[in-house]
Design a protein around this motif. Structure first.
Motif, PDB file in Angstrom:
ATOM      1  N   SER A 190       0.731  -1.144   0.085  1.00 60.52           N
ATOM      2  CA  SER A 190       0.181   0.046  -0.127  1.00 60.52           C
ATOM      3  C   SER A 190       0.884   1.233  -0.006  1.00 60.52           C
ATOM      4  N   CYS A 191       2.097   1.161   0.265  1.00 60.58           N
ATOM      5  CA  CYS A 191       3.094   2.351   0.353  1.00 60.58           C
ATOM      6  C   CYS A 191       4.486   1.667   0.203  1.00 60.58           C
ATOM      7  N   GLY A 192       5.490   2.519  -0.556  1.00 62.27           N
ATOM      8  CA  GLY A 192       6.859   2.260  -0.482  1.00 62.27           C
ATOM      9  C   GLY A 192       6.649   1.119  -1.844  1.00 62.27           C
ATOM     10  N   LYS A 193       7.944   0.846  -1.987  1.00 58.47           N
ATOM     11  CA  LYS A 193       8.208  -0.163  -3.012  1.00 58.47           C
ATOM     12  C   LYS A 193       7.242  -1.656  -3.062  1.00 58.47           C
ATOM     13  N   GLY A 194       6.825  -2.146  -4.162  1.00 60.83           N
ATOM     14  CA  GLY A 194       6.260  -3.257  -4.348  1.00 60.83           C
ATOM     15  C   GLY A 194       6.306  -3.711  -5.545  1.00 60.83           C
ATOM     16  N   HIS A 195       5.441  -4.846  -5.824  1.00 59.13           N
ATOM     17  CA  HIS A 195       5.447  -5.376  -7.210  1.00 59.13           C
ATOM     18  C   HIS A 195       3.950  -5.709  -7.523  1.00 59.13           C
ATOM     19  N   CYS A 231       6.199   5.739   2.137  1.00 61.02           N
ATOM     20  CA  CYS A 231       5.741   5.377   3.383  1.00 61.02           C
ATOM     21  C   CYS A 231       6.146   6.555   4.473  1.00 61.02           C
ATOM     22  N   ARG A 232       5.038   7.036   4.998  1.00 57.60           N
ATOM     23  CA  ARG A 232       5.422   8.020   6.230  1.00 57.60           C
ATOM     24  C   ARG A 232       5.924   7.400   7.416  1.00 57.60           C
ATOM     25  N   SER A 240      16.681   5.763  10.802  1.00 55.32           N
ATOM     26  CA  SER A 240      17.003   4.311  10.301  1.00 55.32           C
ATOM     27  C   SER A 240      16.173   3.480  11.067  1.00 55.32           C
ATOM     28  N   LYS A 241      15.894   3.667  12.364  1.00 57.99           N
ATOM     29  CA  LYS A 241      15.071   2.647  13.032  1.00 57.99           C
ATOM     30  C   LYS A 241      13.636   2.751  12.716  1.00 57.99           C
ATOM     31  N   ALA A 242      13.196   3.750  12.364  1.00 54.71           N
ATOM     32  CA  ALA A 242      11.791   3.767  11.980  1.00 54.71           C
ATOM     33  C   ALA A 242      11.716   3.191  10.577  1.00 54.71           C
ATOM     34  N   LYS A 243      12.822   3.338   9.588  1.00 56.09           N
ATOM     35  CA  LYS A 243      12.632   2.784   8.328  1.00 56.09           C
ATOM     36  C   LYS A 243      12.952   1.072   8.485  1.00 56.09           C
ATOM     37  N   LEU A 279      -2.639 -11.468   3.633  1.00 56.18           N
ATOM     38  CA  LEU A 279      -2.952 -10.150   4.313  1.00 56.18           C
ATOM     39  C   LEU A 279      -2.221 -10.157   5.525  1.00 56.18           C
ATOM     40  N   ARG A 280      -1.644  -9.054   5.911  1.00 58.72           N
ATOM     41  CA  ARG A 280      -1.195  -8.758   7.152  1.00 58.72           C
ATOM     42  C   ARG A 280      -1.736  -7.673   7.785  1.00 58.72           C
ATOM     43  N   VAL A 281      -2.766  -7.556   8.825  1.00 60.83           N
ATOM     44  CA  VAL A 281      -3.637  -6.435   9.443  1.00 60.83           C
ATOM     45  C   VAL A 281      -2.728  -5.694  10.414  1.00 60.83           C
ATOM     46  N   ALA A 282      -2.976  -4.626  10.576  1.00 61.66           N
ATOM     47  CA  ALA A 282      -2.428  -3.853  11.599  1.00 61.66           C
ATOM     48  C   ALA A 282      -3.193  -3.832  12.926  1.00 61.66           C
ATOM     49  N   LYS A 283      -2.369  -4.104  13.929  1.00 64.13           N
ATOM     50  CA  LYS A 283      -3.079  -4.328  15.215  1.00 64.13           C
ATOM     51  C   LYS A 283      -3.358  -2.864  15.728  1.00 64.13           C
ATOM     52  N   LYS A 284      -2.415  -1.910  15.582  1.00 64.98           N
ATOM     53  CA  LYS A 284      -2.705  -0.686  16.008  1.00 64.98           C
ATOM     54  C   LYS A 284      -2.522   0.350  14.922  1.00 64.98           C
ATOM     55  N   ARG A 285      -3.565   1.031  14.542  1.00 63.44           N
ATOM     56  CA  ARG A 285      -3.612   2.121  13.501  1.00 63.44           C
ATOM     57  C   ARG A 285      -3.114   3.392  13.657  1.00 63.44           C
ATOM     58  N   VAL A 286      -2.222   3.995  13.125  1.00 63.87           N
ATOM     59  CA  VAL A 286      -1.840   5.429  13.322  1.00 63.87           C
ATOM     60  C   VAL A 286      -2.330   5.920  11.891  1.00 63.87           C
ATOM     61  N   LYS A 287      -2.994   6.867  12.180  1.00 63.03           N
ATOM     62  CA  LYS A 287      -3.446   7.651  11.036  1.00 63.03           C
ATOM     63  C   LYS A 287      -2.487   8.061  10.059  1.00 63.03           C
ATOM     64  N   GLY A 288      -2.661   7.519   8.787  1.00 65.71           N
ATOM     65  CA  GLY A 288      -1.694   7.970   7.706  1.00 65.71           C
ATOM     66  C   GLY A 288      -0.543   7.146   7.665  1.00 65.71           C
ATOM     67  N   ILE A 289      -0.156   6.439   9.028  1.00 60.54           N
ATOM     68  CA  ILE A 289       1.152   5.554   8.875  1.00 60.54           C
ATOM     69  C   ILE A 289       0.830   4.045   8.730  1.00 60.54           C
TER      70      ILE A 289
END
Length: 209
Positions: free
Chosen positions: A104-109, A141-142, A149-152, A182-192
């Motif tokens: 959904s963000c960043g590099k994919g294929h 990806c924001r 580097s840790k965030a990345k 699928l890999r579903v987010a446990k905790k959603r941070v808006k826009g991230i």
């Protein structure tokens, strides 16, 4: 016709001519006369088969050496011939549409597939590729805190994801399809933090009908 004759042994005493017939002619019938026989040359050699592979025909001829008014003998013959089977090249369907990007963000294929409609036979050309993959990138990806580097490495600060689900059933049973997980987010941070999805090809074996 045939004819017979007889002679007068004693003419009339008065010297006149005999009034009886002394010759007879009549029709006669003999066996039918033989017709002139057909004089034919020997058969030629068989021609080459009409095809270079598979099923065809070949023929041979002979000629009249005499020229009777009626000759019913055949002057040409044709027969079937069989050569080794013709090579059949592989046949594939048109490409499917490109799948959605697996990220959904960043590099994919993204991938597209096509089906094998006919396997090569008798030395025909082999099948081309049935799966193509290309890179895709919807958006960056924001990350929180300026993208360190840790965030990345973690993908996004404060983003927790569930384990991957099992792969879904293949979209088709043969000829090249796709499946996803699928890999579903446990905790959603808006826009991230967003759900993640992966797509892969499956059931690439040809279909037999």
């Amino acid at each position: 016709m045939r004819r017979r004759e007889r002679m007068v042994k004693m003419p009339p005493i008065d010297g006149s001519m005999c009034k009886t017939e002394v010759a007879e002619v009549e029709k006669c019938m003999m066996p039918e006369c033989h017709t002139i026989p057909c004089m034919l040359s020997p058969w030629s050699d068989w021609s080459e088969c009409s095809v270079t592979c598979g099923r065809g025909v070949r023929n041979r001829q002979r000629m009249l050496k005499s020229d009777p008014t009626e000759c019913t003998e055949e002057l040409e013959q044709t027969e079937k011939c069989m050569l080794p089977e013709c090579p059949m090249d592989c046949m594939v369907s048109e490409w499917s549409e490109w799948s959605e990007c697996n990220k959904s963000c960043g590099k994919g294929h993204t991938i597209r597939t096509r089906m094998i409609k006919l396997e090569p036979q008798f030395g025909g050309s082999s099948c081309p590729e049935t799966i193509q993959r290309k890179k895709c990138k919807i958006r960056k990806c924001r990350t929180k805190g300026g993208g360190g580097s840790k965030a990345k490495a973690s993908g996004a600060v404060g983003c927790r994801l569930q384990p991957w689900t099992s792969w879904t059933d293949c979209t088709i049973s043969c000829g090249g399809g796709s499946q996803q997980r699928l890999r579903v987010a446990k905790k959603r941070v808006k826009g991230i933090c967003k759900d993640r999805r992966e797509i892969r090809a499956c059931n690439n074996q040809p279909c037999y009908y």
